[in-house]
Design an enzyme around this catalytic site. Structure first.
Site, PDB file in Angstrom:
ATOM      1  N   GLY A 125      16.968   5.607 -18.505  1.00  0.00           N
ATOM      2  CA  GLY A 125      17.977   6.348 -17.744  1.00  0.00           C
ATOM      3  C   GLY A 125      19.095   5.453 -17.223  1.00  0.00           C
ATOM      4  O   GLY A 125      20.280   5.759 -17.341  1.00  0.00           O
ATOM      5  N   ARG A 126      18.720   4.309 -16.657  1.00  0.00           N
ATOM      6  CA  ARG A 126      19.733   3.425 -16.057  1.00  0.00           C
ATOM      7  C   ARG A 126      20.474   2.599 -17.098  1.00  0.00           C
ATOM      8  O   ARG A 126      21.330   1.792 -16.760  1.00  0.00           O
ATOM      9  CB  ARG A 126      19.080   2.548 -14.984  1.00  0.00           C
ATOM     10  N   LYS A 170      17.472  13.179 -18.919  1.00  0.00           N
ATOM     11  CA  LYS A 170      16.707  12.658 -20.059  1.00  0.00           C
ATOM     12  C   LYS A 170      15.455  13.505 -20.284  1.00  0.00           C
ATOM     13  O   LYS A 170      15.178  13.944 -21.381  1.00  0.00           O
ATOM     14  CB  LYS A 170      16.335  11.196 -19.783  1.00  0.00           C
ATOM     15  N   GLU A 200      15.863  -0.650  -9.751  1.00  0.00           N
ATOM     16  CA  GLU A 200      14.844   0.136 -10.449  1.00  0.00           C
ATOM     17  C   GLU A 200      14.263  -0.710 -11.591  1.00  0.00           C
ATOM     18  O   GLU A 200      13.109  -0.559 -11.968  1.00  0.00           O
ATOM     19  CB  GLU A 200      15.435   1.455 -10.970  1.00  0.00           C
ATOM     20  N   LYS A 214       7.730  11.642  -5.414  1.00  0.00           N
ATOM     21  CA  LYS A 214       7.980  12.918  -6.111  1.00  0.00           C
ATOM     22  C   LYS A 214       6.770  13.833  -5.978  1.00  0.00           C
ATOM     23  O   LYS A 214       6.891  15.027  -5.687  1.00  0.00           O
ATOM     24  CB  LYS A 214       8.207  12.671  -7.614  1.00  0.00           C
ATOM     25  N   GLU A 274      15.554  17.814  -8.868  1.00  0.00           N
ATOM     26  CA  GLU A 274      16.900  17.935  -8.299  1.00  0.00           C
ATOM     27  C   GLU A 274      17.866  18.545  -9.316  1.00  0.00           C
ATOM     28  O   GLU A 274      18.637  19.461  -9.004  1.00  0.00           O
ATOM     29  CB  GLU A 274      17.440  16.554  -7.886  1.00  0.00           C
ATOM     30  N   HIS A 305      36.518  -6.170   6.521  1.00  0.00           N
ATOM     31  CA  HIS A 305      36.695  -5.693   7.894  1.00  0.00           C
ATOM     32  C   HIS A 305      35.442  -5.003   8.408  1.00  0.00           C
ATOM     33  O   HIS A 305      35.499  -4.239   9.368  1.00  0.00           O
ATOM     34  CB  HIS A 305      37.904  -4.760   7.965  1.00  0.00           C
TER      35      HIS A 305
HETATM   36  O1  F6P Z   1      13.253   9.104 -10.576  1.00  0.00           O
HETATM   37  C1  F6P Z   1      13.870   8.072 -11.265  1.00  0.00           C
HETATM   38  C2  F6P Z   1      14.402   8.525 -12.578  1.00  0.00           C
HETATM   39  O2  F6P Z   1      13.376   8.721 -13.472  1.00  0.00           O
HETATM   40  C3  F6P Z   1      15.426   7.537 -13.111  1.00  0.00           C
HETATM   41  O3  F6P Z   1      14.851   6.496 -13.787  1.00  0.00           O
HETATM   42  C4  F6P Z   1      16.286   8.423 -13.937  1.00  0.00           C
HETATM   43  O4  F6P Z   1      17.517   7.824 -14.229  1.00  0.00           O
HETATM   44  C5  F6P Z   1      16.395   9.634 -13.047  1.00  0.00           C
HETATM   45  O5  F6P Z   1      15.123   9.756 -12.464  1.00  0.00           O
HETATM   46  C6  F6P Z   1      16.801  10.905 -13.703  1.00  0.00           C
HETATM   47  O6  F6P Z   1      15.907  11.277 -14.715  1.00  0.00           O
HETATM   48  P1  F6P Z   1      16.307  12.370 -15.780  1.00  0.00           P
HETATM   49  O7  F6P Z   1      17.496  11.868 -16.522  1.00  0.00           O
HETATM   50  O8  F6P Z   1      15.103  12.525 -16.653  1.00  0.00           O
HETATM   51  O9  F6P Z   1      16.630  13.640 -15.039  1.00  0.00           O
END
Ligand code: F6P
Length: 538
Positions: free
Chosen positions: A264-265, A203, A350, A501, A209, A381
């Site tokens: 995002g979620r 987003k 979240e 972060k 990452e 199990h």
């Molecule tokens: O660190 C949490 C977060 O901001 C989530 O809310 C989001 O889904 C995820 O990181 C990834 O963010 P982006 O889509 O901006 O890479």
């Protein structure tokens, strides 16, 4: 909150019903199973095996009224700024609104924009799926790797697994999220760059990452393709940040956009679902959106007593705040839903893992519980022992389908027999008298007693389809919303992920240095870093 009349009435009511056993509740009402269940929007919810009476539901509905849930629902659907700390609307319901509908945000309709992007996504997916879209060396795309994390990974990964039955089988889908190089290495080790398309999904397009993995992907592709122009045919982006995408070197023509009013979620049904659409095709993707929309309409219009997400949300409040439940187990009896618990962890935790109200005041009650789970019957199990005979109070959601997508012998009947048996055993248990009547030696009796009275909700649908998946996910989205409205928190921000972060950014360059004096953390963190520094090179 705790001063509200309905809350106080619930606390008093809880003292009355707490000693009641589900055995008594069922014995006193032969129709309880039918009465305390609702069928709507294609899903059947049986909540009769929860420790509730008619009065409990009436009081919870009263609490919803006192907390202004109806007004909150209206506010969400009308594009009000309900994400107050980020000063945004949370309009994911617009992502699945039919084309003829209008939803205005600051006076501008957003639905037409949603459908414009869906149209572009569909055209692109058809091109890739049909082999019309070629790689740089004119080979068709056989592999799609989604690079993203959090909402830009969990939704697409969950939906791909859930709808694998409907996917184009000659297209391999992989998901890379972790900044651990192993994730990328293992996801790509048997793939050919000439046939591989990367969907870089973020987003913000600033996530460490994702950008790190996207750079690895770029280098991996260029090692074989050896021509910068190849990026155009092998990289597409999904983002709200066109500038960031261009800076990374992805052609803006290859970008699929969405908007800041999509959290995002809550984004798996936006362009973030591009890899899902590549796998299952535009038609199935649209069927999934229709499923989401059907649940949206139900949530918006059904009376609270018959409203599936409202009931589920209110039960979660009942368990968290009155029974002190710390967790909720989500137990899908459907192998294709193996990633659902992980997906729901972000959606629920979240969203509702918050310690202050909308006005920034520390809450005086518990908010979001911990969600966890595994597909049945595997969990049986492993950890079910603790649910049955441990000392903790763990409400469970059981999810099952009446028809199997892979009807092999009698496996589906066995699977569903286990689901029904577990909810029965959890509710009614096995008394000391029953254990003794089986001739169990006295010393063993306590070990074999099941106290029962463990609450469960069961969600049944006819069959796992794109449509029913959409309904199920929207059910949980709106249940989360309901809980957040009761707790008066912002379910759409996530400030709690920031501190880690920032600290990681500070620590990353320190790991390479050998100069001891540079470290100014606490003694524990300093010692860990020093140890890592000394051992990081084998
Ligand atoms: O660190 C949490 C977060 O901001 C989530 O809310 C989001 O889904 C995820 O990181 C990834 O963010 P982006 O889509 O901006 O890479």
């Amino acid at each position: 909150m705790t001063e509200r009349p309905a809350w106080k009435a619930l606390a008093a009511h809880h003292r009355k019903v707490r000693p009641l056993h589900l055995r008594q509740l069922f014995a006193g009402d032969s129709l309880r199973g039918e009465r305390l269940s609702v069928e709507a929007a294609g899903l059947y919810l049986d909540y009769s095996k929860n420790r509730v009476t008619d009065e409990t539901i009436a009081l919870l509905v009263r609490l919803a009224g006192e907390c202004g849930l109806a007004e909150r629902i209206d506010a969400m659907f009308s594009g009000a700024t309900i994400n107050v700390t980020e000063r945004r609307a949370a309009l994911h319901v617009a992502l699945r609104a039919p084309e003829h509908e209008q939803i205005l945000l600051d006076g501008v309709d957003v639905v037409s924009g949603v459908h414009a992007v869906l149209g572009r996504m569909a055209a692109f997916c058809e091109d890739v799926r049909s082999g019309h879209w070629r790689g740089h060396t004119d080979r068709p795309i056989r592999n799609v790797v989604n690079i993203g994390i959090g909402g830009s990974d969990l939704g697409p990964a969950m939906a791909y697994e859930a709808l694998r039955h409907y996917s184009q089988r000659d297209l391999t889908l992989r998901f890379v999220s972790n900044v651990d190089g192993t994730d990328f290495a293992e996801a790509t080790r048997d793939l050919d760059p000439e046939e591989t398309l990367f969907v870089v999904c973020s987003k913000t397009f600033t996530t460490q990452e994702t950008l790190t993995n996207a750079r690895l992907a770029r280098a991996w592709s260029l090692r074989k393709l050896a021509d910068e122009r190849a990026i155009r045919r092998h990289f597409v982006a999904v983002s709200t940040n066109a500038e960031g995408v261009a800076r990374f070197g992805i052609d803006p023509a290859n970008m699929f956009g969405f908007w800041d009013w999509v959290g995002g979620r809550y984004s798996m049904d936006s362009a973030v679902g591009l890899s899902t659409m590549l796998a299952i095709g535009p038609q199935h993707f649209r069927a999934m959106l229709a499923g989401f929309h059907a649940m949206d309409q139900h949530f918006r219009s059904a009376p609270f007593e018959r409203n599936l997400p409202v009931l589920m949300g209110l039960l979660a409040v009942w368990h968290s705040n009155f029974f002190d439940a710390q967790t909720v187990a989500v137990l899908p009896y459907e192998q294709y839903l193996k990633r659902l618990p992980a997906y729901l962890q972000q959606l629920t935790m979240e969203s509702n893992g918050k310690h202050v109200t909308l006005h920034g005041v520390r809450v005086g009650y518990q908010t979001g519980p911990i969600y966890w789970g595994e597909p049945g019957t595997n969990g049986q199990h492993s950890f079910y022992q603790l649910i049955h005979q441990g000392t903790r109070f763990i409400p469970c959601d059981f999810i099952g389908f009446c028809q199997s997508l892979n009807p092999l012998g009698d496996t589906h009947d066995l699977l569903m027999a286990n689901l029904f048996a577990q909810t029965e055993a959890l509710a009614f248990g096995k008394t000391q008298a029953e254990v003794e009547a089986e001739g169990t030696p006295g010393w063993l009796v306590p070990h074999r007693v099941f106290e029962g009275n463990h609450p469960t909700s069961t969600i049944l649908a006819e069959r796992l389809t794109p449509d029913s998946l959409g309904r199920l996910i929207a059910l949980y989205e709106h249940s989360v919303f309901t809980q957040g409205a009761i707790w008066n928190i912002d379910s759409f921000d996530q400030w709690g992920v920031e501190l880690g972060k920032v600290l990681a950014q500070r620590i990353a360059p320190e790991l390479e240095r050998v100069d001891e004096s540079e470290l100014a953390h606490d003694s524990s963190t300093n010692a860990l870093i020093r140890r890592y520094r000394s051992m990081r090179r084998a």
